[in-house]
Design an enzyme around this catalytic site. Structure first.
Site, PDB file in Angstrom:
ATOM      1  N   HIS A 201       0.676  -1.291   0.015  1.00  0.00           N
ATOM      2  CA  HIS A 201      -0.112   0.033  -0.073  1.00  0.00           C
ATOM      3  C   HIS A 201       0.736   1.293   0.028  1.00  0.00           C
ATOM      4  O   HIS A 201       0.192   2.266  -0.103  1.00  0.00           O
ATOM      5  CB  HIS A 201      -0.877   0.012   1.292  1.00  0.00           C
TER       6      HIS A 201
HETATM    7  C1  UD1 Z   1      -2.037   5.220   6.158  1.00  0.00           C
HETATM    8  C2  UD1 Z   1      -0.694   5.718   6.721  1.00  0.00           C
HETATM    9  C3  UD1 Z   1       0.508   4.551   6.634  1.00  0.00           C
HETATM   10  C4  UD1 Z   1      -0.047   3.295   6.935  1.00  0.00           C
HETATM   11  C5  UD1 Z   1      -1.538   3.080   6.423  1.00  0.00           C
HETATM   12  C6  UD1 Z   1      -2.037   1.610   7.182  1.00  0.00           C
HETATM   13  C7  UD1 Z   1      -0.097   8.142   6.635  1.00  0.00           C
HETATM   14  C8  UD1 Z   1       0.638   9.022   6.052  1.00  0.00           C
HETATM   15  N1  UD1 Z   1      -0.031   6.936   6.271  1.00  0.00           N
HETATM   16  O1  UD1 Z   1      -1.805   5.049   4.685  1.00  0.00           O
HETATM   17  O2  UD1 Z   1       1.549   4.961   7.280  1.00  0.00           O
HETATM   18  O3  UD1 Z   1       0.868   2.080   6.729  1.00  0.00           O
HETATM   19  O4  UD1 Z   1      -2.334   4.134   6.864  1.00  0.00           O
HETATM   20  O5  UD1 Z   1      -3.200   1.248   6.298  1.00  0.00           O
HETATM   21  O6  UD1 Z   1      -0.785   8.428   7.624  1.00  0.00           O
HETATM   22  N2  UD1 Z   1      -9.246   4.887   2.309  1.00  0.00           N
HETATM   23  C9  UD1 Z   1     -10.214   4.180   2.102  1.00  0.00           C
HETATM   24  N3  UD1 Z   1     -11.088   3.842   3.366  1.00  0.00           N
HETATM   25  C10 UD1 Z   1     -10.249   4.093   4.529  1.00  0.00           C
HETATM   26  C11 UD1 Z   1      -9.312   4.528   4.680  1.00  0.00           C
HETATM   27  C12 UD1 Z   1      -8.495   5.100   3.389  1.00  0.00           C
HETATM   28  O7  UD1 Z   1     -11.101   3.846   1.106  1.00  0.00           O
HETATM   29  O8  UD1 Z   1     -11.012   3.585   5.511  1.00  0.00           O
HETATM   30  C13 UD1 Z   1      -8.742   5.144   0.856  1.00  0.00           C
HETATM   31  C14 UD1 Z   1      -8.762   6.686   0.700  1.00  0.00           C
HETATM   32  O9  UD1 Z   1      -9.058   6.961  -0.643  1.00  0.00           O
HETATM   33  C15 UD1 Z   1      -7.557   7.272   0.671  1.00  0.00           C
HETATM   34  C16 UD1 Z   1      -6.520   6.364   0.663  1.00  0.00           C
HETATM   35  O10 UD1 Z   1      -7.357   5.024   0.992  1.00  0.00           O
HETATM   36  O11 UD1 Z   1      -7.388   8.502   0.120  1.00  0.00           O
HETATM   37  C17 UD1 Z   1      -5.378   6.295   1.688  1.00  0.00           C
HETATM   38  O12 UD1 Z   1      -5.581   6.600   2.992  1.00  0.00           O
HETATM   39  P1  UD1 Z   1      -4.812   7.446   3.902  1.00  0.00           P
HETATM   40  O13 UD1 Z   1      -5.140   7.362   5.209  1.00  0.00           O
HETATM   41  O14 UD1 Z   1      -4.389   8.601   3.211  1.00  0.00           O
HETATM   42  O15 UD1 Z   1      -3.289   6.732   3.609  1.00  0.00           O
HETATM   43  P2  UD1 Z   1      -3.241   5.044   3.891  1.00  0.00           P
HETATM   44  O16 UD1 Z   1      -2.469   4.903   2.392  1.00  0.00           O
HETATM   45  O17 UD1 Z   1      -4.019   4.210   4.273  1.00  0.00           O
END
Ligand code: UD1
Length: 338
Positions: A201
């Site tokens: 991811h």
């Molecule tokens: C975040 C953390 C990363 C961690 C990861 C675990 C930061 C900078 N990154 O990354 O260190 O390893 O979490 O999962 O904080 N989304 C959904 N549903 C959700 C959450 C996210 O669909 O419940 C999608 C959204 O489109 C979002 C994307 O995933 O934009 C990324 O989510 P985000 O929390 O920004 O970062 P992660 O890649 O999850």
């Protein structure tokens, strides 16, 4: 003493669980759990609270997704209000996600005491958002709880006085140990005995379209030798869909799994291929070979002592390391202290 925990993303929940349980034993402590809402899907959040036996958050800031600046800023604005109404004596933040650094900045500016659980880890790669979050949070924290001694050394080098730093060990592994009797009962009769478990991811892997395509093709090729189980993170799912690739049914792409199901699969995997931080530590504890698709790691102890091997963003290196594991070659390993 009133203690406020701030969590927001999937890897935070298994870290807050044992700290909160331990604090429940202190008769003079009152706890407030704040969820920033960084992760909001049932499978990325609520199911973890259920399985870990954590009470529902007292406050949910519901920030949702956004750019780094937007997400961090939204958490800051909303958490500042919580601080002024709740008036905690201490705020505890966990790991290295945007929720961690956002809450840390608010505490530092409001003069509220801040503790960082999982302090001191460094990949020394400032292209990673998590590395920036770690460095900033550690500079702001009053109490720094490290999971491994390399953390203490890193903090010393950054001028943080040793009086503030406590080597407490890895709280995420405390949760794993608590759950071991439960996950040992899990069986997956529909799965083959030998399988590779994959998670990817990181922006460095999934935001580069060509590299992601190469990885998916490589993993599809691997299915000739071993089944591949790939629970897909939402951001990875979006990127894979955008590629419009024909996906082989031999590559088992699943929705994100609940904590216990994932751990149970991890425990019995022949090999794990990942770019996660926590999974490098869990596989080391479980004695499962782990190939980390990154050029560096903030968890060097998993390489020096544990089962982890960095294979970089290099298909040849990944294939060679995988072949060795499939042929039964294992590097000697031990579980790091605490
Ligand atoms: C975040 C953390 C990363 C961690 C990861 C675990 C930061 C900078 N990154 O990354 O260190 O390893 O979490 O999962 O904080 N989304 C959904 N549903 C959700 C959450 C996210 O669909 O419940 C999608 C959204 O489109 C979002 C994307 O995933 O934009 C990324 O989510 P985000 O929390 O920004 O970062 P992660 O890649 O999850």
């Amino acid at each position: 003493m009133k203690i406020c925990h701030v969590v927001g993303a999937r890897p935070n929940y298994m870290k807050v669980a044992p700290v909160s349980r331990a604090l429940q034993l202190c008769s003079d402590s009152q706890q407030v759990l704040v969820h920033t809402g960084q992760h909001y899907d049932f499978n990325m959040s609520e199911v973890f609270f259920q399985q870990l036996g954590i009470a529902a958050p007292d406050i949910n800031l519901k920030v949702g997704s956004g750019s780094h600046a937007q997400q961090t800023a939204d958490i800051m604005v909303r958490f500042e209000r919580v601080l002024s109404t709740e008036k905690p004596d201490l705020v505890l933040v966990y790991g290295d996600v945007n929720s961690t650094v956002a809450a840390a900045l608010v505490c530092a500016k409001a003069g509220v005491k801040l503790g960082h659980v999982e302090a001191g880890l460094r990949s020394f790669d400032r292209r990673m958002p998590e590395e920036l979050n770690r460095v900033v949070t550690d500079q702001l924290a009053d109490l720094l709880f490290t999971p491994s001694v390399d953390g203490n050394l890193n903090l010393g080098r950054e001028g943080i006085t040793s009086e503030k730093v406590f080597f407490v060990g890895n709280v995420m592994i405390d949760t794993l140990i608590r759950m071991l009797p439960i996950i040992s009962e899990y069986t997956f009769p529909h799965l083959p005995k030998r399988y590779a478990l994959v998670t990817l991811h990181r922006p460095s892997n999934v935001d580069d379209v060509n590299w992601l395509k190469d990885m998916i093709e490589m993993l599809t090729g691997v299915t000739k030798d071993i089944a591949v189980i790939f629970p897909v993170h939402p951001r990875t799912r979006q990127r894979i869909s955008a590629l419009n690739l024909p996906l082989s049914s031999a590559l088992h792409l699943l929705d994100p799994l609940p904590y216990l199901e994932f751990l149970a699969l991890e425990r019995c995997a022949t090999v794990v291929i990942t770019d996660s931080g926590g999974i490098q530590e869990e596989t080391t504890f479980l004695g499962v070979p782990c190939l980390t698709v990154r050029d560096n790691t903030e968890r060097p102890v998993t390489i020096q002592i544990g089962t982890n091997e960095l294979v970089g963003r290099d298909l040849g290196q990944i294939a060679a390391a995988l072949e060795k594991v499939l042929q039964g070659s294992r590097k000697p390993f031990a579980v790091p202290p605490l």
